[in-house]
Design an enzyme around this catalytic site. Structure first.
Site, short mmCIF file in Angstrom:
data_model
loop_
_atom_site.label_atom_id
_atom_site.label_comp_id
_atom_site.label_asym_id
_atom_site.label_seq_id
_atom_site.Cartn_x
_atom_site.Cartn_y
_atom_site.Cartn_z
N ASP A 64 34.35 -24.89 -3.90
CA ASP A 64 33.29 -24.77 -2.90
C ASP A 64 33.86 -24.11 -1.65
O ASP A 64 34.97 -24.44 -1.21
CB ASP A 64 32.73 -26.16 -2.56
N LEU A 65 33.09 -23.20 -1.08
CA LEU A 65 33.54 -22.49 0.12
C LEU A 65 33.65 -23.41 1.34
O LEU A 65 34.22 -23.01 2.36
CB LEU A 65 32.61 -21.31 0.43
N GLN A 89 25.39 -18.83 1.54
CA GLN A 89 23.99 -19.23 1.61
C GLN A 89 23.30 -17.96 2.03
O GLN A 89 23.29 -17.60 3.20
CB GLN A 89 23.80 -20.36 2.63
N TYR A 101 24.85 -25.49 7.81
CA TYR A 101 25.38 -25.29 6.46
C TYR A 101 25.63 -23.81 6.20
O TYR A 101 26.66 -23.43 5.62
CB TYR A 101 24.41 -25.85 5.43
N THR A 132 26.81 -7.56 5.25
CA THR A 132 25.36 -7.38 5.09
C THR A 132 24.76 -6.49 6.17
O THR A 132 25.26 -6.43 7.30
CB THR A 132 24.66 -8.75 5.13
N GLU A 134 22.19 -7.26 7.63
CA GLU A 134 21.63 -8.16 8.61
C GLU A 134 22.50 -8.25 9.87
O GLU A 134 22.11 -8.87 10.85
CB GLU A 134 21.43 -9.56 8.02
N TYR A 157 22.07 -16.54 9.42
CA TYR A 157 22.79 -15.87 8.33
C TYR A 157 23.53 -14.65 8.85
O TYR A 157 24.72 -14.46 8.57
CB TYR A 157 21.80 -15.46 7.24
N LYS A 161 27.57 -14.00 8.99
CA LYS A 161 28.20 -12.83 8.37
C LYS A 161 28.96 -11.99 9.39
O LYS A 161 29.97 -11.34 9.05
CB LYS A 161 27.13 -11.97 7.69
#
Length: 352
Positions: A64-65, A89, A101, A132, A134, A157, A161
């Site tokens: 898990d990251l 995520q 999270y 990304t 984004e 998000y 990133k």
């Protein structure tokens, strides 16, 4: 000749599954990280993963990251030649609901992998970070975004990133790690998650043409995105790690379409006649039946609007295409056809 070893986080996702396929064809030994959960989530890679006692080139590991120990132990045990950090995520809308999270997985998760490489002194290990579009927010008169465009993320998000982008760049410069960012614009496929807008559209229309009832509710249909195919993009990810020196690249098609235009392209492929009425949140689309009657097909619902959104995203991939010596194999119509055909098959089998 010794086979290269790759480690992929997010191997059960769209990009991870295509990348695993691609690397296996290149004769790699591929290790994938899978989160422990009460349900199986391996349908995208089931055709690759037969049995750990039989398969000698593809292995799955729980990790898990958000768990430094599991990542450190895996990197230490596997000692990969290449690490592809695709895990995240990755749903922009959901990141507003679970920002903490999202930050832990999408942001700090990258740091945990880089720290494992640094601490274990794996000087030959190359690291790819899935970044990304984004990251970009304000258009500021630009027709497209490139490697020099300013970053103005507009979601938890995107901010997560952005941290991953800069920490990857920092570890490259500070510690000499071969680490690079692929700034990927939207990329889709039949394996796209069912909550993403392109897949919501293709699944709904696939069910509609075999007789299902219902209405599709969408958010901002005027948001413009640069949509490519995931298969093209994972090959470019691999090519980035084959360079002599690590560089960051924008990965895109250079063309953009609104969500409304994507709907129109799907309907055109299916030979469905639709008309649009209204503006903004009052926009609706009607299906024109063979008898001339109208059936409500799509409505805009304000609840699907994001608290902050990016209206326009279009990438400039010239640097990447030239330096990575790559030519895109899929256009928007190829993407629409493949997604629609696959979802029609699934709809007929009641799989969606």
């Amino acid at each position: 000749m010794k086979k290269k070893i790759a480690l992929i986080s997010g191997v059960t996702g769209q990009d991870g599954s295509y990348l695993a396929e691609f690397l296996l064809k290149k004769k790699y030994i591929v290790h994938g990280i899978k989160r422990k959960s009460s349900s199986f989530n391996t349908e995208r890679i089931d055709h690759l993963y037969i049995d750990p006692h039989v398969s000698k080139n593809f292995f799955l590991h729980y990790g898990d990251l958000v768990d430094s120990n599991s990542l450190f132990n895996l990197v230490s045990k596997i000692k990969p030649d290449e690490i592809y950090n695709l895990g995240a995520q990755s749903h922009v809308g959901h990141s507003f609901e679970i920002p903490e999270y999202t930050s832990e997985v999408t942001g700090i998760g990258t740091l945990r992998l880089l720290e494992a490489i640094r601490f274990l002194n794996l000087k030959k290990t190359k690291f790819y970070q899935a970044s990304t579009s984004e990251l970009f927010g304000e258009r500021n008169g630009q027709n497209s975004f490139n490697e020099k465009s300013a970053f103005v993320p507009k979601s938890p998000y995107g901010v997560s990133k952005l941290y991953s982008y800069w920490i990857t760049k920092l570890y490259r410069e500070a510690y000499g790690i071969y680490a690079c960012n692929g700034i990927l614009f939207n990329h889709e496929s039949p394996r796209r998650g069912e909550t993403f807008v392109t897949r919501k559209i293709t699944m709904f229309l696939a069910k509609k043409i075999i007789g299902h009832k219902g209405i599709l509710y969408l958010g901002n249909i005027y948001a413009r995105r640069d949509w490519g195919h995931a298969k093209d993009y994972v090959e470019m990810q691999w090519r980035m790690l084959q360079n002599k020196k690590p560089k960051d690249y924008v990965i895109a098609t250079g063309k953009s379409y609104t969500v409304k235009e994507f709907v129109n392209l799907c309907c055109k492929y299916l030979k469905l006649k639709i008309i649009w009425t209204g503006k903004g949140v009052n926009t609706k689309a009607y299906l024109i039946k063979n008898n001339g009657k109208k059936e409500l097909l799509i409505k805009v619902d304000k609840k699907y609007y994001r608290p902050a959104d990016i209206e326009y995203l279009r990438g400039n991939p010239k640097k990447a295409l030239k330096e990575l010596k790559f030519k895109l194999k899929y256009g928007i119509n190829d993407l629409v056809k493949e997604m629609m055909d696959e979802d029609i098959i699934k709809a007929k089998k009641n799989l969606i």
